[in-house]
Design an enzyme around this catalytic site. Structure first.
Site, short mmCIF file in Angstrom:
data_model
loop_
_atom_site.label_atom_id
_atom_site.label_comp_id
_atom_site.label_asym_id
_atom_site.label_seq_id
_atom_site.Cartn_x
_atom_site.Cartn_y
_atom_site.Cartn_z
N LYS A 1 -14.70 6.57 -2.02
CA LYS A 1 -14.08 6.51 -0.69
C LYS A 1 -12.99 7.56 -0.56
O LYS A 1 -12.22 7.76 -1.48
CB LYS A 1 -13.49 5.10 -0.48
CG LYS A 1 -12.79 4.90 0.85
CD LYS A 1 -12.22 3.50 1.00
CE LYS A 1 -10.73 3.45 0.78
NZ LYS A 1 -10.12 2.15 1.06
N ARG B 1 0.83 -1.21 0.00
CA ARG B 1 0.00 0.00 0.00
C ARG B 1 0.86 1.26 0.00
O ARG B 1 0.38 2.34 -0.26
CB ARG B 1 -0.94 -0.01 1.22
CG ARG B 1 -2.10 -0.97 1.05
CD ARG B 1 -2.95 -1.09 2.30
NE ARG B 1 -2.29 -1.83 3.36
CZ ARG B 1 -2.83 -2.09 4.56
NH1 ARG B 1 -4.04 -1.65 4.82
NH2 ARG B 1 -2.18 -2.78 5.45
N HIS C 1 -1.61 -4.96 -4.13
CA HIS C 1 -2.48 -3.79 -3.96
C HIS C 1 -2.54 -2.96 -5.25
O HIS C 1 -3.58 -2.44 -5.61
CB HIS C 1 -2.00 -2.95 -2.79
CG HIS C 1 -2.88 -1.79 -2.54
ND1 HIS C 1 -4.22 -1.92 -2.21
CD2 HIS C 1 -2.64 -0.46 -2.60
CE1 HIS C 1 -4.76 -0.73 -2.09
NE2 HIS C 1 -3.82 0.17 -2.31
C1 R5P Z 1 -7.12 0.17 0.31
O1 R5P Z 1 -6.98 0.87 -0.68
C2 R5P Z 1 -7.21 -1.32 0.29
O2 R5P Z 1 -7.63 -1.82 -0.94
C3 R5P Z 1 -8.13 -1.82 1.40
O3 R5P Z 1 -9.43 -1.35 1.15
C4 R5P Z 1 -7.67 -1.32 2.73
O4 R5P Z 1 -6.30 -1.54 2.90
C5 R5P Z 1 -8.43 -1.99 3.84
O5 R5P Z 1 -7.96 -1.49 5.05
P1 R5P Z 1 -8.93 -1.30 6.27
O6 R5P Z 1 -9.60 -2.64 6.51
O7 R5P Z 1 -8.02 -0.91 7.41
O8 R5P Z 1 -9.90 -0.23 5.93
#
Ligand code: R5P
Length: 280
Positions: free
Chosen positions: A192, A96, A130
């Site tokens: 988001k 990430r 990712h």
């Molecule tokens: C973010 O861009 C990823 O694709 C996931 O949505 C994210 O890492 C999920 O993290 P969390 O469960 O802490 O929101």
């Protein structure tokens, strides 16, 4: 005659055992220990000179311990003259952190690529990165497998009606579009916004979810914030039922509790990281 070795790091022994029994190749024994100050020690207990080695080490929690053990094991294999060192790393952590978003940040995904390559790996095999471009951080062969067809097969068999696939953010759209294409169902997208590390909010739903079974497909569930916020907003927008498909179930902190009280009816996960008893 060169031999093929399968070696398990300590991060996911269940997965290594499954791979070993599926292939009918026993795991090559190792000695993995900690010095009292926390340093990692690894020794390969069989000759690997001139042989092909497949080292299974995923980078779930504790991420830094598992990463260090991976590097130390690669070094042990290189110094033992293994012919090719193939890294099977189903969850490649730090992916990430693949770009600078604000000034004076590191690009840690690239640093990890440098460490793995420099230690002596000849190939990396992983699942659901990712972001696809991380492959370009490596100058060695890199095999990137995707998890969504597994989920699509399960959902096809269940024969659900009025299903839509939801991308939890724009980054997930490519994967979700492919999955929607496999299942021949519509795609919706959530807008988001990240408000900090591990914190996000869903601003709106783009697409129709009224009375639909909404399947959210994401690569990672870490704190569960993304998924549970998405589920809440989808429910408010009229979704009938919500199913989650996620590749890497990190489930850190209070993720499990958060998921339990969410309006999600089913969660499908892959086994790229171990599921602890707490998670089961
Ligand atoms: C973010 O861009 C990823 O694709 C996931 O949505 C994210 O890492 C999920 O993290 P969390 O469960 O802490 O929101």
């Amino acid at each position: 005659m060169s031999k093929t070795h399968l070696i398990s790091g300590s991060s996911h022994p269940d997965l290594a055992n499954k791979i070993s029994s599926n292939l009918g190749i026993p795991l090559t024994p190792t000695q993995i220990e900690k010095f009292s100050d926390g340093e990692t020690y690894v020794r390969i207990k069989e000759k690997v000179r001139g042989d092909d080695v497949f080292l299974i080490q995923t980078l779930g929690n504790p991420v830094n311990e598992n990463l260090m053990e991976l590097l130390v094991t690669i070094d042990a294999l290189k110094r033992a003259s293994a012919r090719r060192i193939n890294i099977i790393c189903p969850y490649l952590a730090y992916s990430r952190q693949d770009r600078k978003v604000i000034s004076r940040e590191p690009v840690t995904a690239k640093l990890v690529a440098n460490l793995i390559s420099k230690a002596g790996a000849d190939r990396v095999v992983t699942v659901d990165l990712h972001s696809d471009q991380i492959q370009g951080f490596y100058d060695i062969p890199f095999d990137h497998f995707v998890g969504y067809p597994q989920f699509a097969n399960y959902l096809k068999d269940e024969d659900y009606e009025d299903m839509v696939i939801a991308a939890p953010d724009t980054g997930a759209m490519k994967r979700c579009r492919k999955m929607a294409g496999l299942l021949l169902v519509p795609l919706v997208v959530l807008d988001k916004r990240r408000v900090g590390h591990n914190q996000s909010e869903v601003v709106r739903v783009i697409g129709d979810v009224e009375n639909k079974l909404v399947v959210i497909v994401d690569d990672i569930i870490d704190t569960g914030g993304t998924i549970t916020n998405a589920a809440k907003v989808l429910k408010q927008a009229g979704a009938k039922d919500i199913i989650i498909c996620a590749t890497h179930a990190l489930l850190s902190g209070s993720a499990v509790g958060r998921l339990e009280i969410s309006p999600i009816s089913k969660i499908l996960l892959l086994d790229t990281v171990p599921l602890s008893e707490k998670k089961n």
